[in-house]
Design a protein around this motif. Sequence first.
Motif, PDB file in Angstrom:
ATOM      1  N   TYR A  31       6.188   0.719  62.536  1.00 22.58           N
ATOM      2  CA  TYR A  31       7.248   1.490  63.192  1.00 22.58           C
ATOM      3  C   TYR A  31       6.764   2.901  63.487  1.00 22.58           C
ATOM      4  N   GLY A  32       6.027   3.507  62.537  1.00 23.58           N
ATOM      5  CA  GLY A  32       5.533   4.862  62.733  1.00 23.58           C
ATOM      6  C   GLY A  32       4.608   4.981  63.929  1.00 23.58           C
ATOM      7  N   GLU A  33       3.703   4.010  64.084  1.00 25.40           N
ATOM      8  CA  GLU A  33       2.777   4.024  65.217  1.00 25.40           C
ATOM      9  C   GLU A  33       3.530   3.927  66.540  1.00 25.40           C
ATOM     10  N   VAL A  34       4.495   3.018  66.572  1.00 24.24           N
ATOM     11  CA  VAL A  34       5.249   2.802  67.813  1.00 24.24           C
ATOM     12  C   VAL A  34       6.081   4.027  68.156  1.00 24.24           C
ATOM     13  N   MET A  35       6.759   4.604  67.167  1.00 24.35           N
ATOM     14  CA  MET A  35       7.605   5.766  67.434  1.00 24.35           C
ATOM     15  C   MET A  35       6.774   6.987  67.826  1.00 24.35           C
ATOM     16  N   LEU A  36       5.577   7.102  67.268  1.00 24.57           N
ATOM     17  CA  LEU A  36       4.701   8.206  67.655  1.00 24.57           C
ATOM     18  C   LEU A  36       4.328   8.090  69.125  1.00 24.57           C
ATOM     19  N   TRP A  37       4.030   6.861  69.570  1.00 21.83           N
ATOM     20  CA  TRP A  37       3.694   6.663  70.979  1.00 21.83           C
ATOM     21  C   TRP A  37       4.896   6.946  71.870  1.00 21.83           C
ATOM     22  N   TYR A  38       6.070   6.447  71.490  1.00 19.23           N
ATOM     23  CA  TYR A  38       7.278   6.707  72.278  1.00 19.23           C
ATOM     24  C   TYR A  38       7.627   8.191  72.278  1.00 19.23           C
ATOM     25  N   ASN A  39       7.368   8.873  71.178  1.00 20.60           N
ATOM     26  CA  ASN A  39       7.623  10.307  71.128  1.00 20.60           C
ATOM     27  C   ASN A  39       6.719  11.039  72.116  1.00 20.60           C
ATOM     28  N   ASP A  40       5.454  10.640  72.183  1.00 20.05           N
ATOM     29  CA  ASP A  40       4.540  11.246  73.156  1.00 20.05           C
ATOM     30  C   ASP A  40       5.009  10.977  74.589  1.00 20.05           C
ATOM     31  N   LEU A  41       5.517   9.762  74.829  1.00 15.33           N
ATOM     32  CA  LEU A  41       6.022   9.429  76.164  1.00 15.33           C
ATOM     33  C   LEU A  41       7.221  10.298  76.515  1.00 15.33           C
ATOM     34  N   ALA A  42       8.154  10.441  75.567  1.00 12.31           N
ATOM     35  CA  ALA A  42       9.336  11.278  75.816  1.00 12.31           C
ATOM     36  C   ALA A  42       8.943  12.730  76.060  1.00 12.31           C
ATOM     37  N   GLU A  43       7.994  13.235  75.287  1.00  9.29           N
ATOM     38  CA  GLU A  43       7.560  14.615  75.465  1.00  9.29           C
ATOM     39  C   GLU A  43       6.856  14.804  76.809  1.00  9.29           C
ATOM     40  N   SER A  44       6.132  13.776  77.261  1.00  5.70           N
ATOM     41  CA  SER A  44       5.479  13.855  78.566  1.00  5.70           C
ATOM     42  C   SER A  44       6.511  13.954  79.682  1.00  5.70           C
ATOM     43  N   VAL A  45       7.555  13.128  79.605  1.00 10.01           N
ATOM     44  CA  VAL A  45       8.622  13.178  80.608  1.00 10.01           C
ATOM     45  C   VAL A  45       9.355  14.516  80.524  1.00 10.01           C
ATOM     46  N   GLN A  46       9.625  14.979  79.324  1.00 14.35           N
ATOM     47  CA  GLN A  46      10.274  16.278  79.143  1.00 14.35           C
ATOM     48  C   GLN A  46       9.465  17.393  79.803  1.00 14.35           C
ATOM     49  N   SER A  47       8.167  17.403  79.581  1.00 14.55           N
ATOM     50  CA  SER A  47       7.304  18.450  80.142  1.00 14.55           C
ATOM     51  C   SER A  47       7.295  18.405  81.665  1.00 14.55           C
ATOM     52  N   ARG A  48       7.255  17.198  82.226  1.00  5.55           N
ATOM     53  CA  ARG A  48       7.235  17.075  83.679  1.00  5.55           C
ATOM     54  C   ARG A  48       8.536  17.572  84.293  1.00  5.55           C
ATOM     55  N   ILE A  49       9.664  17.284  83.654  1.00  9.58           N
ATOM     56  CA  ILE A  49      10.954  17.753  84.171  1.00  9.58           C
ATOM     57  C   ILE A  49      11.074  19.257  84.022  1.00  9.58           C
ATOM     58  N   ALA A  50      10.641  19.778  82.864  1.00  6.30           N
ATOM     59  CA  ALA A  50      10.746  21.222  82.617  1.00  6.30           C
ATOM     60  C   ALA A  50       9.883  22.014  83.592  1.00  6.30           C
ATOM     61  N   ALA A  51       8.788  21.417  84.072  1.00  3.14           N
ATOM     62  CA  ALA A  51       7.865  22.120  84.958  1.00  3.14           C
ATOM     63  C   ALA A  51       8.376  22.217  86.398  1.00  3.14           C
ATOM     64  N   LEU A  52       9.423  21.451  86.731  1.00  3.12           N
ATOM     65  CA  LEU A  52       9.974  21.517  88.081  1.00  3.12           C
ATOM     66  C   LEU A  52      10.667  22.859  88.310  1.00  3.12           C
ATOM     67  N   ASP A  53      10.719  23.281  89.552  1.00  2.00           N
ATOM     68  CA  ASP A  53      11.399  24.532  89.904  1.00  2.00           C
ATOM     69  C   ASP A  53      12.883  24.240  90.114  1.00  2.00           C
ATOM     70  N   TRP A  54      13.702  24.639  89.149  1.00  2.41           N
ATOM     71  CA  TRP A  54      15.133  24.367  89.219  1.00  2.41           C
ATOM     72  C   TRP A  54      15.920  25.515  89.848  1.00  2.41           C
TER      73      TRP A  54
END
Length: 238
Positions: A31-54
């Motif tokens: 579970y830890g391995e899987v959640m770590l990967w999903y956490n990285d995926l969520a953070e990647s999406v978060q970073s891409r959205i935050a980088a947009l010019d709002w």
Amino acid sequence: MEPPPWSGNQLKRLSRKIRAGSPMSGSTPSYGEVMLWYNDLAESVQSRIAALDWTPLLGDRAFEITSRPKTLDTLRQKLERDPGTPLPSVQDVAGVRFEAEMTLDEQDAVVNAIAGHFDHELSQCVRDLRSDPHSGYRAVHLWLRLEARVEVQVRTHLQGDWANIYEVAADVFGRHIRYDLLPESDIERQIVQSLRAISTTRVAQIEKDRNEVSSLQLSLDELPSGVKTRAHYPRGPS
């Protein structure tokens, strides 16, 4: 981001073990391995959205964007509620939340911008819970399909404040109230029903009114200055 280092069948086996509370085997990712990967995926999406010019949509208003993976308990509860849905098909294992002070039209524009950034069609990825609330919860969700599924929640401050209050109520009255169930106690049932009504009637009406006022102001701003003056100050009878 790199694809996950395990197969869909391995995740399905992990789903069954989480649902049953069984110990993990060597052939199943932890579970830890899987959640770590999903956490990285969520953070990647978060970073891409935050980088947009709002700025064109929100001006100088601040926005909050956060990400998180599901906890083991909430994931187990979700798998137990829907035994036919394995972990790879759970939409919100990786979750991102975008919240800002905005009108309903601006909320739609934010949703449109995020969908476009990730090359998703609105008709295929948007779940609008404002007109169809779930246990009183109102927001707009985007269901993205990237390296795995990601849910992006887009909420106004009013929608977010209500959701936070309802989460506290769920901690007090039971997590089941988040899934259209009600407490057995009459008093607790009335409290939960009142909270839901606040969201679906009062908050919804406030947001509708604000949106109409904002739309009217935008229409007035587009008029020539002389027309705006006459519109605001009609001449009385001569």
